[in-house]
Design a protein around this motif. Structure first.
Motif, PDB file in Angstrom:
ATOM      1  N   GLY A   1      57.383  88.727  57.448  1.00 14.72           N
ATOM      2  CA  GLY A   1      57.016  87.362  57.103  1.00 14.72           C
ATOM      3  C   GLY A   1      56.537  86.583  58.311  1.00 14.72           C
ATOM      4  O   GLY A   1      57.082  86.716  59.407  1.00 14.72           O
ATOM      5  N   ILE A   2      55.501  85.763  58.113  1.00 14.47           N
ATOM      6  CA  ILE A   2      55.031  84.842  59.151  1.00 14.47           C
ATOM      7  C   ILE A   2      55.324  83.427  58.655  1.00 14.47           C
ATOM      8  O   ILE A   2      54.783  83.002  57.624  1.00 14.47           O
ATOM      9  CB  ILE A   2      53.522  85.006  59.429  1.00 14.47           C
ATOM     10  N   MET A   3      56.195  82.737  59.358  1.00 12.39           N
ATOM     11  CA  MET A   3      56.619  81.413  58.901  1.00 12.39           C
ATOM     12  C   MET A   3      55.799  80.324  59.585  1.00 12.39           C
ATOM     13  O   MET A   3      55.714  80.262  60.811  1.00 12.39           O
ATOM     14  CB  MET A   3      58.109  81.199  59.188  1.00 12.39           C
ATOM     15  N   VAL A   4      55.166  79.472  58.766  1.00  5.94           N
ATOM     16  CA  VAL A   4      54.378  78.344  59.253  1.00  5.94           C
ATOM     17  C   VAL A   4      55.001  77.058  58.726  1.00  5.94           C
ATOM     18  O   VAL A   4      55.858  77.080  57.837  1.00  5.94           O
ATOM     19  CB  VAL A   4      52.903  78.459  58.813  1.00  5.94           C
ATOM     20  N   ASN A   5      54.586  75.920  59.268  1.00 11.24           N
ATOM     21  CA  ASN A   5      55.261  74.680  58.883  1.00 11.24           C
ATOM     22  C   ASN A   5      54.672  73.997  57.653  1.00 11.24           C
ATOM     23  O   ASN A   5      55.339  73.169  57.029  1.00 11.24           O
ATOM     24  CB  ASN A   5      55.283  73.701  60.066  1.00 11.24           C
ATOM     25  N   LYS A   6      53.409  74.339  57.280  1.00 12.03           N
ATOM     26  CA  LYS A   6      52.792  73.703  56.127  1.00 12.03           C
ATOM     27  C   LYS A   6      52.169  74.755  55.207  1.00 12.03           C
ATOM     28  O   LYS A   6      51.612  75.742  55.680  1.00 12.03           O
ATOM     29  CB  LYS A   6      51.695  72.723  56.575  1.00 12.03           C
TER      30      LYS A   6
ATOM     31  N   ARG B   1      55.954  80.840  63.431  1.00 13.30           N
ATOM     32  CA  ARG B   1      54.805  80.094  63.923  1.00 13.30           C
ATOM     33  C   ARG B   1      54.951  78.598  63.658  1.00 13.30           C
ATOM     34  O   ARG B   1      53.976  77.842  63.706  1.00 13.30           O
ATOM     35  CB  ARG B   1      53.515  80.604  63.264  1.00 13.30           C
ATOM     36  N   CYS B   2      56.177  78.172  63.371  1.00 14.39           N
ATOM     37  CA  CYS B   2      56.452  76.739  63.244  1.00 14.39           C
ATOM     38  C   CYS B   2      56.660  76.154  64.637  1.00 14.39           C
ATOM     39  O   CYS B   2      57.134  76.834  65.543  1.00 14.39           O
ATOM     40  CB  CYS B   2      57.708  76.498  62.407  1.00 14.39           C
ATOM     41  N   TYR B   3      56.329  74.884  64.780  1.00 22.23           N
ATOM     42  CA  TYR B   3      56.540  74.204  66.058  1.00 22.23           C
ATOM     43  C   TYR B   3      57.816  73.394  65.916  1.00 22.23           C
ATOM     44  O   TYR B   3      57.825  72.345  65.277  1.00 22.23           O
ATOM     45  CB  TYR B   3      55.337  73.306  66.350  1.00 22.23           C
ATOM     46  N   GLN B   4      58.908  73.888  66.490  1.00 23.62           N
ATOM     47  CA  GLN B   4      60.202  73.255  66.241  1.00 23.62           C
ATOM     48  C   GLN B   4      61.114  73.321  67.464  1.00 23.62           C
ATOM     49  O   GLN B   4      61.027  74.229  68.275  1.00 23.62           O
ATOM     50  CB  GLN B   4      60.887  73.931  65.056  1.00 23.62           C
TER      51      GLN B   4
ATOM     52  N   PHE C   1      53.148  88.765  54.744  1.00 22.22           N
ATOM     53  CA  PHE C   1      53.000  87.575  53.901  1.00 22.22           C
ATOM     54  C   PHE C   1      53.353  86.353  54.734  1.00 22.22           C
ATOM     55  O   PHE C   1      53.995  86.465  55.786  1.00 22.22           O
ATOM     56  CB  PHE C   1      53.853  87.666  52.633  1.00 22.22           C
ATOM     57  N   SER C   2      52.910  85.194  54.307  1.00 27.77           N
ATOM     58  CA  SER C   2      53.197  83.946  55.020  1.00 27.77           C
ATOM     59  C   SER C   2      53.945  82.993  54.102  1.00 27.77           C
ATOM     60  O   SER C   2      53.780  83.022  52.871  1.00 27.77           O
ATOM     61  CB  SER C   2      51.905  83.306  55.533  1.00 27.77           C
ATOM     62  N   PHE C   3      54.740  82.141  54.716  1.00 28.58           N
ATOM     63  CA  PHE C   3      55.560  81.208  53.944  1.00 28.58           C
ATOM     64  C   PHE C   3      55.966  80.032  54.819  1.00 28.58           C
ATOM     65  O   PHE C   3      55.762  80.050  56.043  1.00 28.58           O
ATOM     66  CB  PHE C   3      56.802  81.924  53.395  1.00 28.58           C
ATOM     67  N   THR C   4      56.536  79.014  54.208  1.00 28.28           N
ATOM     68  CA  THR C   4      57.084  77.874  54.926  1.00 28.28           C
ATOM     69  C   THR C   4      58.587  77.818  54.681  1.00 28.28           C
ATOM     70  O   THR C   4      59.089  78.450  53.741  1.00 28.28           O
ATOM     71  CB  THR C   4      56.459  76.546  54.449  1.00 28.28           C
ATOM     72  N   PRO C   5      59.334  77.073  55.502  1.00 33.05           N
ATOM     73  CA  PRO C   5      60.770  76.937  55.246  1.00 33.05           C
ATOM     74  C   PRO C   5      61.085  76.418  53.844  1.00 33.05           C
ATOM     75  O   PRO C   5      62.086  76.812  53.239  1.00 33.05           O
ATOM     76  CB  PRO C   5      61.219  75.938  56.326  1.00 33.05           C
ATOM     77  N   LYS C   6      60.210  75.555  53.313  1.00 29.57           N
ATOM     78  CA  LYS C   6      60.446  74.999  51.976  1.00 29.57           C
ATOM     79  C   LYS C   6      60.218  76.024  50.867  1.00 29.57           C
ATOM     80  O   LYS C   6      60.630  75.806  49.722  1.00 29.57           O
ATOM     81  CB  LYS C   6      59.546  73.780  51.749  1.00 29.57           C
ATOM     82  N   ASP C   7      59.574  77.135  51.199  1.00 33.58           N
ATOM     83  CA  ASP C   7      59.314  78.180  50.200  1.00 33.58           C
ATOM     84  C   ASP C   7      60.528  79.077  49.961  1.00 33.58           C
ATOM     85  O   ASP C   7      60.504  79.918  49.051  1.00 33.58           O
ATOM     86  CB  ASP C   7      58.144  79.068  50.655  1.00 33.58           C
TER      87      ASP C   7
END
Length: 356
Positions: free
Chosen positions: A8-13, A74-77, A36-42
């Protein structure tokens, strides 16, 4: 591994899922993974499922996925709360780039207690009294947020001019952003600029220049398919005329090209690059030891007027669009996108072997 591991590749939006995955999907080539890609809200923590997106036969589709074997953040946190929670289900150290928004003061403290201390500009945590005392003796200082981004709010303070005793520059030296005739109004303006944010103070480094312009070298440090740090490449950003930050770039080129300009001969050029490379590898090991599992970082360096290398900044989330500017083609450009996938596969494979 009989089945391709799910990565998984995690992005912020959600708006970034498709274009981010496209970059890595086209470079995965011989790495046997499902991306696959996803966000924390997913993430649905109750069902342990993720609503994400992937490419199937070249077409983008959204679907429900089980929890992956490894995650590339890949989130900026500033904090890796989602990553830490995911690791409770998929295993420790299966998510890399736990923290991507580095605290500059924390990074400085880590590196300053090591052999890299001599590569750092003198740095202090901002306090009003400390800043005032330093400015009285040094006349020029850099003031920047502990949590900075894209060179924003990086101020150069100058108290060495008789006509305008107190000047504050932002980005460019063409003209001061703020000018003050007395110390009271000057420090009031500094208070306004700093506000409630945490800032650091850095000594001003007089750097060597290319055709009169400030330039830096960013060493891209990434983990490879064996889980080891490698320097993928080095690029140089040449600042706009009269700018003291390189984020507003006039041009981006290979590090080797700019080192040919800055070095007196080929021997010095090779020595500088090797020193930058070795320094970057040491920095990567040190930071990972204190900040958690990392997979890639960018280390920005300059060469000062004494021909010494200085580490200006370390970046946890890289602007990979730097490698796709216009018609410029950098060496090892494909590895910029391949290596995170390879490292994720390494983590997933290690997890599978432990289960056997």
């Amino acid at each position: 591994m009989s089945r391709k591991p799910l990565i998984g590749i995690m992005v912020n939006k959600r708006s970034k899922r498709k274009r981010t995955l496209r970059l890595y999907h086209q470079y995965k080539e011989n790495t046997p993974v499902q991306l696959f890609s996803f966000t924390p809200k997913d993430i649905n923590w109750k069902t342990k499922r993720i609503q994400g997106g992937c490419y199937i036969n070249g077409k983008w589709e959204t679907k429900t996925f089980r929890f992956p074997r490894a995650v590339y953040n890949r989130c900026y946190q500033r904090k890796g709360n989602t990553i830490k929670r995911l690791e409770k289900y998929i295993g420790k150290n299966k998510c890399f780039n736990t923290i991507t928004f580095f605290n500059k003061w924390v990074v400085y403290k880590i590196l300053s207690k090591s052999e890299l201390n001599t590569y750092l500009p003198k740095t202090w945590f901002y306090k009003r009294k400390r800043f005032k005392k330093l400015l009285e003796s040094r006349k020029h200082l850099i003031l920047k947020p502990s949590y900075g981004f894209l060179g924003r709010r990086v101020y150069l303070v100058d108290t060495n001019s008789p006509n305008e005793p107190y000047k504050i520059y932002q980005d460019t030296l063409k003209r001061p952003k703020y000018s003050c005739q007395d110390s009271a109004s000057f420090y009031k303006k500094i208070d306004e600029l700093v506000g409630s944010k945490k800032f650091i103070i850095q000594e001003l480094i007089n750097t060597t220049r290319a055709a009169g312009r400030i330039t830096d070298v960013r060493m891209l440090l990434q983990k490879n398919q064996n889980g080891k740090w490698n320097v993928t490449n080095g690029i140089s950003r040449i600042a706009q005329k009269d700018y003291y930050v390189t984020n507003c770039s006039h041009r981006i080129c290979e590090a080797d090209e700019i080192l040919q300009t800055l070095a007196s001969n080929n021997k010095e050029r090779t020595a500088l690059y090797e020193e930058m490379r070795n320094t970057s590898l040491i920095a990567g090991e040190l930071l990972e030891k204190h900040l958690g599992l990392l997979g890639e970082i960018g280390i920005d360096m300059v060469i000062d007027e004494n021909r010494k290398i200085k580490i200006i900044e370390v970046n946890g989330k890289l602007q990979k669009n730097l490698y796709n500017k216009g018609n410029v083609s950098f060496s090892c450009n494909d590895l910029v996108y391949k290596r995170p996938v390879q490292f994720a596969y390494f983590l997933a494979a290690a997890a599978a072997q432990k289960k056997r």
